[in-house]
Design a protein around this motif. Structure first.
Motif, PDB file in Angstrom:
ATOM      1  N   LEU A 249      12.011  46.480  64.694  1.00 12.51           N
ATOM      2  CA  LEU A 249      12.241  45.176  64.062  1.00 12.51           C
ATOM      3  C   LEU A 249      12.946  44.276  65.065  1.00 12.51           C
ATOM      4  O   LEU A 249      14.109  44.491  65.385  1.00 12.51           O
ATOM      5  CB  LEU A 249      13.083  45.340  62.794  1.00 12.51           C
TER       6      LEU A 249
ATOM      7  N   MET B 281      12.966  42.262  51.970  1.00  8.82           N
ATOM      8  CA  MET B 281      12.060  43.051  52.795  1.00  8.82           C
ATOM      9  C   MET B 281      12.320  44.545  52.614  1.00  8.82           C
ATOM     10  O   MET B 281      11.392  45.348  52.492  1.00  8.82           O
ATOM     11  CB  MET B 281      12.211  42.677  54.269  1.00  8.82           C
TER      12      MET B 281
ATOM     13  N   ARG C 179       4.089  41.380  53.471  1.00  4.49           N
ATOM     14  CA  ARG C 179       3.388  42.451  54.188  1.00  4.49           C
ATOM     15  C   ARG C 179       4.029  43.805  53.921  1.00  4.49           C
ATOM     16  O   ARG C 179       3.335  44.832  53.864  1.00  4.49           O
ATOM     17  CB  ARG C 179       3.354  42.148  55.682  1.00  4.49           C
ATOM     18  N   ALA C 180       5.360  43.838  53.761  1.00  5.89           N
ATOM     19  CA  ALA C 180       6.023  45.102  53.431  1.00  5.89           C
ATOM     20  C   ALA C 180       5.562  45.623  52.070  1.00  5.89           C
ATOM     21  O   ALA C 180       5.363  46.828  51.879  1.00  5.89           O
ATOM     22  CB  ALA C 180       7.541  44.917  53.436  1.00  5.89           C
TER      23      ALA C 180
ATOM     24  N   THR D 168      10.991  50.511  58.305  1.00  3.11           N
ATOM     25  CA  THR D 168      10.155  49.992  59.377  1.00  3.11           C
ATOM     26  C   THR D 168      10.769  50.377  60.711  1.00  3.11           C
ATOM     27  O   THR D 168      11.877  50.933  60.772  1.00  3.11           O
ATOM     28  CB  THR D 168       9.986  48.461  59.254  1.00  3.11           C
TER      29      THR D 168
ATOM     30  N   ILE E 179       4.381  47.165  60.732  1.00  4.59           N
ATOM     31  CA  ILE E 179       4.483  45.796  60.240  1.00  4.59           C
ATOM     32  C   ILE E 179       5.064  44.936  61.360  1.00  4.59           C
ATOM     33  O   ILE E 179       6.166  45.198  61.852  1.00  4.59           O
ATOM     34  CB  ILE E 179       5.400  45.706  59.003  1.00  4.59           C
TER      35      ILE E 179
ATOM     36  N   ARG F 166       7.539  38.979  56.586  1.00  2.00           N
ATOM     37  CA  ARG F 166       7.358  40.426  56.450  1.00  2.00           C
ATOM     38  C   ARG F 166       7.489  40.894  55.003  1.00  2.00           C
ATOM     39  O   ARG F 166       7.074  42.008  54.694  1.00  2.00           O
ATOM     40  CB  ARG F 166       8.393  41.171  57.298  1.00  2.00           C
TER      41      ARG F 166
ATOM     42  N   TYR G 199      10.221  35.242  60.544  1.00  2.00           N
ATOM     43  CA  TYR G 199       9.474  36.495  60.660  1.00  2.00           C
ATOM     44  C   TYR G 199       9.899  37.490  59.583  1.00  2.00           C
ATOM     45  O   TYR G 199       9.078  38.205  59.025  1.00  2.00           O
ATOM     46  CB  TYR G 199       9.688  37.107  62.041  1.00  2.00           C
TER      47      TYR G 199
END
Length: 286
Positions: free
Chosen positions: A169, A225, A37-38, A166, A60, A34, A30
């Motif tokens: 998490l 990330m 996507r981050a 984020t 996210i 991410r 995961y």
């Protein structure tokens, strides 16, 4: 879920670290997923600022993006679509999540709005008090170029920068309220932040230490990330100097407990929040 003290002991074991790393646990995948996507999330910073002004935030997730509310009435709660009243769900793309935020019911910060909670919760389940603080901090960060050091004050000796990365998490075993990137003298490091309305020091320390240890297992994937979400180059980020921060209410009676001082000597950072009305907070180091 493993008891936290057992989990931390396992994390301290070299054999456990090697074994789990070799098998690539699902939550590490995961973290890896991410990274891209981050990067996509950060490319939309001007839009995130506009959404935050309207109490919206695109979170996210492990496999997608989801627009949520960061209003005082519905902090970190589900949004409802304007067209049919259904819950806003996760989206595979950042563009889709932004559109879902823009197409959500606009009045969830008004007194007569009925917020949408998680599907497994009762319809009238109130938000946790911590969620109001979390939503307030996220909104401040998004409206100020991801900066948290302008609102979490008194840490100049430890932090030149504190950049929101984020929230929520999850590793499956542990969840961090907020992940930030701290900076000092041009070097950057993770800052794990836990928010609570009760002074449960032992529990909070365990949560933060466990989250940090698990992210350390993710290693360079976690660093990538942080870099993708913050824009800080990989080579400037390391786990060296990582910090664990607890945000909680002021001490009753005005005298800090010795155990807090002991935790502070181990590198924990503490911030107290003061509430100004129902929707605003101020934070200072204690």
């Amino acid at each position: 879920m493993l008891p936290i003290y057992i989990l931390i002991r396992l994390l301290a074991s070299k054999e456990w670290r090697v074994g789990k790393s070799a098998s690539n646990p699902k939550w590490v995948e995961y973290i890896q997923s991410r990274i891209e996507r981050a990067k996509q999330w950060r490319e939309e910073l001007p839009t995130h600022e506009q959404l935050a002004e309207n109490y919206r935030y695109v979170r996210i997730l492990g496999k997608s993006f989801r627009a949520i509310s960061i209003s005082p009435t519905n902090p970190c709660g589900r949004l409802l679509r304007k067209d049919n009243g259904s819950e806003v769900s996760g989206c595979a793309t950042i563009k889709g999540a932004i559109l879902s935020a823009q197409g959500a019911h606009p009045y969830d910060h008004s007194a007569d709005f009925k917020p949408a909670r998680h599907k497994t919760a009762k319809a009238d389940t109130p938000a946790k008090p911590e969620h109001k603080i979390q939503a307030f901090l996220i909104r401040h960060a998004l409206m100020n170029g991801q900066k948290l050091h302008g609102i979490l004050t008194g840490f100049d000796g430890d932090l030149d920068d504190l950049i929101f990365v984020t929230d929520e998490l999850s590793t499956g075993e542990l969840r961090a309220d907020i992940i930030a990137l701290g900076g000092k003298n041009g070097r950057y490091f993770p800052v794990f932040i836990e928010l609570k309305v009760k002074r449960e020091l032992k529990r909070l320390m365990g949560q933060l230490e466990g989250a940090q240890a698990l992210m350390n297992i993710a290693g360079q994937d976690f660093i990538k990330m942080l870099s993708a979400a913050s824009g800080i180059p990989n080579e400037k980020i390391s786990f060296d100097g990582y910090r664990l921060m607890i945000v909680w209410p002021p001490v009753s009676g005005g005298k800090e407990a010795n155990r807090v001082e002991d935790a502070r000597s181990k590198g924990f950072l503490f911030a107290e929040y003061g509430q100004q009305g129902d929707a605003k907070y101020e934070f200072k180091r204690n």
